[in-house]
Design a protein around this motif. Structure first.
Motif, PDB file in Angstrom:
ATOM      1  N   PHE A   1       0.796  -1.237   0.000  1.00 55.98           N
ATOM      2  CA  PHE A   1       0.000   0.000   0.000  1.00 55.98           C
ATOM      3  C   PHE A   1       0.826   1.283   0.000  1.00 55.98           C
ATOM      4  O   PHE A   1       0.333   2.319  -0.429  1.00 55.98           O
ATOM      5  CB  PHE A   1      -0.880   0.045   1.260  1.00 55.98           C
ATOM      6  CG  PHE A   1      -2.098  -0.818   1.190  1.00 55.98           C
ATOM      7  CD1 PHE A   1      -2.014  -2.196   1.337  1.00 55.98           C
ATOM      8  CD2 PHE A   1      -3.351  -0.252   0.981  1.00 55.98           C
ATOM      9  CE1 PHE A   1      -3.145  -2.991   1.285  1.00 55.98           C
ATOM     10  CE2 PHE A   1      -4.498  -1.040   0.925  1.00 55.98           C
ATOM     11  CZ  PHE A   1      -4.384  -2.417   1.076  1.00 55.98           C
TER      12      PHE A   1
ATOM     13  N   SER B   1      -7.248  -6.815   0.837  1.00 58.13           N
ATOM     14  CA  SER B   1      -8.215  -5.721   0.717  1.00 58.13           C
ATOM     15  C   SER B   1      -8.304  -5.222  -0.726  1.00 58.13           C
ATOM     16  O   SER B   1      -8.548  -6.014  -1.629  1.00 58.13           O
ATOM     17  CB  SER B   1      -7.810  -4.621   1.701  1.00 58.13           C
ATOM     18  OG  SER B   1      -8.934  -3.869   2.029  1.00 58.13           O
ATOM     19  N   ARG B   2      -8.101  -3.934  -1.005  1.00 55.34           N
ATOM     20  CA  ARG B   2      -8.187  -3.470  -2.400  1.00 55.34           C
ATOM     21  C   ARG B   2      -7.150  -4.207  -3.250  1.00 55.34           C
ATOM     22  O   ARG B   2      -7.350  -4.427  -4.439  1.00 55.34           O
ATOM     23  CB  ARG B   2      -8.007  -1.948  -2.473  1.00 55.34           C
ATOM     24  CG  ARG B   2      -6.650  -1.435  -2.099  1.00 55.34           C
ATOM     25  CD  ARG B   2      -6.660   0.057  -1.786  1.00 55.34           C
ATOM     26  NE  ARG B   2      -7.373   0.321  -0.541  1.00 55.34           N
ATOM     27  CZ  ARG B   2      -7.598   1.522  -0.039  1.00 55.34           C
ATOM     28  NH1 ARG B   2      -7.171   2.603  -0.672  1.00 55.34           N
ATOM     29  NH2 ARG B   2      -8.256   1.667   1.087  1.00 55.34           N
TER      30      ARG B   2
ATOM     31  N   LYS C   1      -8.577  -7.613  -4.103  1.00 50.35           N
ATOM     32  CA  LYS C   1      -9.436  -7.522  -5.304  1.00 50.35           C
ATOM     33  C   LYS C   1      -8.516  -7.617  -6.528  1.00 50.35           C
ATOM     34  O   LYS C   1      -8.819  -8.298  -7.520  1.00 50.35           O
ATOM     35  CB  LYS C   1     -10.187  -6.184  -5.335  1.00 50.35           C
ATOM     36  CG  LYS C   1     -10.961  -5.819  -4.043  1.00 50.35           C
ATOM     37  CD  LYS C   1     -11.648  -4.453  -4.163  1.00 50.35           C
ATOM     38  CE  LYS C   1     -11.881  -3.687  -2.875  1.00 50.35           C
ATOM     39  NZ  LYS C   1     -12.651  -4.255  -1.818  1.00 50.35           N
TER      40      LYS C   1
ATOM     41  N   GLU D   1     -19.913  -3.443   2.880  1.00 47.42           N
ATOM     42  CA  GLU D   1     -19.695  -2.492   1.786  1.00 47.42           C
ATOM     43  C   GLU D   1     -20.503  -2.908   0.547  1.00 47.42           C
ATOM     44  O   GLU D   1     -20.496  -4.072   0.154  1.00 47.42           O
ATOM     45  CB  GLU D   1     -18.207  -2.447   1.438  1.00 47.42           C
ATOM     46  CG  GLU D   1     -17.865  -1.376   0.417  1.00 47.42           C
ATOM     47  CD  GLU D   1     -16.357  -1.208   0.236  1.00 47.42           C
ATOM     48  OE1 GLU D   1     -15.619  -2.197   0.401  1.00 47.42           O
ATOM     49  OE2 GLU D   1     -15.940  -0.078  -0.070  1.00 47.42           O
TER      50      GLU D   1
ATOM     51  N   ILE E   1     -18.898   1.638  -2.744  1.00 51.24           N
ATOM     52  CA  ILE E   1     -17.510   1.533  -3.226  1.00 51.24           C
ATOM     53  C   ILE E   1     -17.317   2.420  -4.462  1.00 51.24           C
ATOM     54  O   ILE E   1     -16.282   3.075  -4.616  1.00 51.24           O
ATOM     55  CB  ILE E   1     -17.118   0.051  -3.477  1.00 51.24           C
ATOM     56  CG1 ILE E   1     -15.597  -0.126  -3.357  1.00 51.24           C
ATOM     57  CG2 ILE E   1     -17.572  -0.467  -4.834  1.00 51.24           C
ATOM     58  CD1 ILE E   1     -15.152  -1.581  -3.255  1.00 51.24           C
TER      59      ILE E   1
ATOM     60  N   PHE F   1     -14.665   5.342  -3.925  1.00 50.53           N
ATOM     61  CA  PHE F   1     -13.468   5.036  -4.723  1.00 50.53           C
ATOM     62  C   PHE F   1     -13.832   5.013  -6.203  1.00 50.53           C
ATOM     63  O   PHE F   1     -13.831   3.952  -6.839  1.00 50.53           O
ATOM     64  CB  PHE F   1     -12.882   3.680  -4.302  1.00 50.53           C
ATOM     65  CG  PHE F   1     -12.571   3.585  -2.829  1.00 50.53           C
ATOM     66  CD1 PHE F   1     -11.431   4.194  -2.308  1.00 50.53           C
ATOM     67  CD2 PHE F   1     -13.419   2.901  -1.964  1.00 50.53           C
ATOM     68  CE1 PHE F   1     -11.147   4.113  -0.948  1.00 50.53           C
ATOM     69  CE2 PHE F   1     -13.134   2.818  -0.607  1.00 50.53           C
ATOM     70  CZ  PHE F   1     -11.995   3.427  -0.093  1.00 50.53           C
TER      71      PHE F   1
ATOM     72  N   TRP G   1     -11.559   3.038  -8.877  1.00 48.65           N
ATOM     73  CA  TRP G   1     -11.133   1.631  -8.805  1.00 48.65           C
ATOM     74  C   TRP G   1     -11.678   0.782  -9.950  1.00 48.65           C
ATOM     75  O   TRP G   1     -11.025  -0.133 -10.425  1.00 48.65           O
ATOM     76  CB  TRP G   1     -11.563   1.005  -7.474  1.00 48.65           C
ATOM     77  CG  TRP G   1     -10.698   1.404  -6.309  1.00 48.65           C
ATOM     78  CD1 TRP G   1      -9.599   2.229  -6.335  1.00 48.65           C
ATOM     79  CD2 TRP G   1     -10.855   0.993  -4.954  1.00 48.65           C
ATOM     80  NE1 TRP G   1      -9.068   2.341  -5.079  1.00 48.65           N
ATOM     81  CE2 TRP G   1      -9.816   1.601  -4.202  1.00 48.65           C
ATOM     82  CE3 TRP G   1     -11.778   0.175  -4.282  1.00 48.65           C
ATOM     83  CZ2 TRP G   1      -9.667   1.400  -2.830  1.00 48.65           C
ATOM     84  CZ3 TRP G   1     -11.633  -0.018  -2.919  1.00 48.65           C
ATOM     85  CH2 TRP G   1     -10.591   0.587  -2.206  1.00 48.65           C
TER      86      TRP G   1
ATOM     87  N   TRP H   1     -17.347  -5.535   7.209  1.00 48.15           N
ATOM     88  CA  TRP H   1     -17.357  -4.647   6.037  1.00 48.15           C
ATOM     89  C   TRP H   1     -17.059  -5.440   4.756  1.00 48.15           C
ATOM     90  O   TRP H   1     -17.598  -5.155   3.692  1.00 48.15           O
ATOM     91  CB  TRP H   1     -16.315  -3.555   6.270  1.00 48.15           C
ATOM     92  CG  TRP H   1     -16.267  -2.451   5.272  1.00 48.15           C
ATOM     93  CD1 TRP H   1     -15.215  -2.127   4.463  1.00 48.15           C
ATOM     94  CD2 TRP H   1     -17.287  -1.486   4.983  1.00 48.15           C
ATOM     95  NE1 TRP H   1     -15.512  -1.039   3.694  1.00 48.15           N
ATOM     96  CE2 TRP H   1     -16.782  -0.626   3.992  1.00 48.15           C
ATOM     97  CE3 TRP H   1     -18.584  -1.273   5.466  1.00 48.15           C
ATOM     98  CZ2 TRP H   1     -17.525   0.437   3.462  1.00 48.15           C
ATOM     99  CZ3 TRP H   1     -19.316  -0.218   4.933  1.00 48.15           C
ATOM    100  CH2 TRP H   1     -18.787   0.618   3.950  1.00 48.15           C
TER     101      TRP H   1
ATOM    102  N   HIS I   1      -9.798  -6.582  10.021  1.00 48.64           N
ATOM    103  CA  HIS I   1      -9.301  -6.388   8.658  1.00 48.64           C
ATOM    104  C   HIS I   1      -7.778  -6.215   8.672  1.00 48.64           C
ATOM    105  O   HIS I   1      -7.273  -5.162   9.064  1.00 48.64           O
ATOM    106  CB  HIS I   1      -9.985  -5.126   8.123  1.00 48.64           C
ATOM    107  CG  HIS I   1      -9.779  -4.889   6.677  1.00 48.64           C
ATOM    108  ND1 HIS I   1     -10.269  -5.728   5.711  1.00 48.64           N
ATOM    109  CD2 HIS I   1      -9.115  -3.896   6.027  1.00 48.64           C
ATOM    110  CE1 HIS I   1      -9.943  -5.255   4.514  1.00 48.64           C
ATOM    111  NE2 HIS I   1      -9.235  -4.141   4.687  1.00 48.64           N
TER     112      HIS I   1
HETATM  113  C1  GTR Z   1     -11.842   0.302   2.411  1.00 49.44           C
HETATM  114  C2  GTR Z   1     -12.698  -0.143   1.273  1.00 49.44           C
HETATM  115  C3  GTR Z   1     -12.563  -1.624   1.091  1.00 49.44           C
HETATM  116  C4  GTR Z   1     -11.136  -2.095   1.176  1.00 49.44           C
HETATM  117  C5  GTR Z   1     -10.263  -1.300   2.112  1.00 49.44           C
HETATM  118  C6  GTR Z   1      -8.765  -1.428   1.913  1.00 49.44           C
HETATM  119  O1  GTR Z   1     -11.995   1.619   2.723  1.00 49.44           O
HETATM  120  O2  GTR Z   1     -14.019   0.195   1.535  1.00 49.44           O
HETATM  121  O3  GTR Z   1     -13.189  -2.028  -0.106  1.00 49.44           O
HETATM  122  O4  GTR Z   1     -10.574  -2.152  -0.085  1.00 49.44           O
HETATM  123  O5  GTR Z   1     -10.522   0.059   2.035  1.00 49.44           O
HETATM  124  O6  GTR Z   1      -8.288  -1.596   0.795  1.00 49.44           O
HETATM  125  O7  GTR Z   1      -8.062  -1.327   2.909  1.00 49.44           O
END
Ligand code: GTR
Length: 402
Positions: free
Chosen positions: A119, A243-244, A247, A281, A286, A290, A293, A334, A384
């Protein structure tokens, strides 16, 4: 649903019918593995490109190594550390991507490897003072000690709890990581910066690629490089993301069959979770928070997810017959842990069609009870995050299937 209210109540999940991965769009059944691979798989992939992630441009780019550094005996002798700057050249501009690779120092021959985006900079994954600190824009993540979108050495190792570097190396695997912002900075700039800027863009088309698609494409370009590196067994590369970026790992695994194993850690909405459940979510939320995305076509489903031509179980199915791991965290509502499990279950008939018998049952397992069938699943306790528990499972799974 009122935008400010999110459903965390299982009894309020709407009734829904999932699109069947094993029925063609014309209504005829997919009868064998050949029909899946040759006709149905491309059909579903095209639907995801058109309605969810957007289409990566077909124009070629030139991938070349701009610089490499190699240090043996890093991490107290455990690792060889490599940094590679990959130059991606389009018709009129170029983009540099910095790949950090750790290889077990005590390796014999080419090693299997995990690759995942991070990240906020390669230097955040480990306190190793030898990792280059990015000079580009990074997110203002105060927990990581980053302010004013500038990374400093103070944020070295800030995300190290999410990267089991030593455990990975001790088990004989390499690890490659790239700061996602090298590929595309994670903010909405109208798709000019990062990888999007390498190509002419036609925004008249609602299927123009978004950031997740750009990140996944970047992972494939990194794999182009890994295929040239003799110290890596490119036929055994697992793509992993949280997370993102989870995906993204799923979309990379779906679009690029060279990724031999795919791991989604808490990927949630737009990742492994079923959109039609509208739990945690939602698609609307989303796309609102975002907007960069996904492709803009995805927004058409904000208030009518039931009409989406695909759902996320089909994304997991696109990985078949390769091993895929879906992981959730019990308190991460979430990301809809149950929706992630149900997606893994609903992807499994495709694996069955391809000859795999032992697959997930219908019952969601208890926390910390991993199921390592070819479509694997676990839910751990806690929130998370990526923890050493998660990595321990991924390593066991890779030992079995990679
Ligand atoms: C959040 C988002 C999620 C997830 C997360 C992340 O805010 O709603 O879909 O992707 O961020 O990437 O940490």
């Amino acid at each position: 649903m009122d935008d400010s209210v999110f459903n965390y109540d299982e009894s309020k999940v709407p009734d829904y019918t999932l699109p069947d991965p094993l029925v063609f769009e014309d209504g005829s059944p997919v009868v064998d593995a050949g029909a899946w691979l040759v006709r149905r798989r491309p059909e579903i992939l095209a639907l995801f490109e058109e309605h969810v992630y957007g289409r990566a441009p077909a124009e070629p780019v030139t991938v070349s190594v701009d610089s490499t550094s190699l240090v043996a005996g890093a991490l107290d002798g455990l690792a060889t550390r490599k940094e590679i700057t990959l130059r991606l050249a389009g018709a009129s501009s170029h983009l540099d991507i910095n790949i950090l690779v750790y290889l077990p120092q005590a390796r014999k021959g080419a090693v299997p490897l995990f690759i995942g985006l991070n990240f906020a900079g390669n230097h955040t994954i480990h306190a190793d003072p030898g990792i280059t600190v990015p000079t580009s824009w990074v997110p203002n993540t105060l927990q990581l000690g980053i302010e004013d979108h500038r990374a400093t050495p103070a944020s070295r190792g800030a995300a190290s709890s999410r990267w089991a570097v030593e455990a990975i190396l001790r088990r004989g695997y390499g690890l490659a990581t790239i700061y996602c912002g090298d590929i595309d900075p994670d903010f909405d700039d109208g798709f000019n910066n990062g990888v999007h800027g390498l190509f002419a863009r036609d925004d008249a088309h609602g299927d123009a690629w978004g950031t997740i698609s750009g990140w996944a494409w970047g992972l494939s370009r990194a794999l182009d490089y890994l295929e040239q590196d003799d110290s890596i067994d490119a036929s055994r590369v697992a793509v992993m993301g949280h997370s993102r970026l989870g995906k993204t790992a799923l979309w990379a695994g779906a679009t690029d069959p060279r990724f031999a194993l795919v791991i989604s850690n808490d990927s949630g909405c737009g990742g492994a979770a079923l959109s039609r459940r509208e739990f945690g979510e939602t698609v609307k939320r989303i796309n609102t928070v975002f907007p960069h995305w996904f492709c803009t076509n995805f927004r058409a489903y904000n208030d009518r997810v039931a009409t989406l031509p695909v759902d996320q179980h089909q994304l997991i199915a696109l990985v078949a017959p390769r091993p895929v791991y879906i992981a959730s965290a019990a308190d991460d509502l979430w990301a809809d842990p149950r929706g992630e499990f149900l997606a893994a279950v609903a992807a499994s008939p495709v694996y069955r069609l391809m000859g795999m018998q032992n697959l997930l049952g219908r019952e969601m397992p208890a926390v910390e009870t991993p199921i390592h069938t070819r479509v694997a699943y676990h839910v751990r306790s806690g929130g998370h995050n990526v923890t050493s528990y998660d990595w321990e499972q991924y390593l066991n799974f890779a030992d079995r299937w990679l």
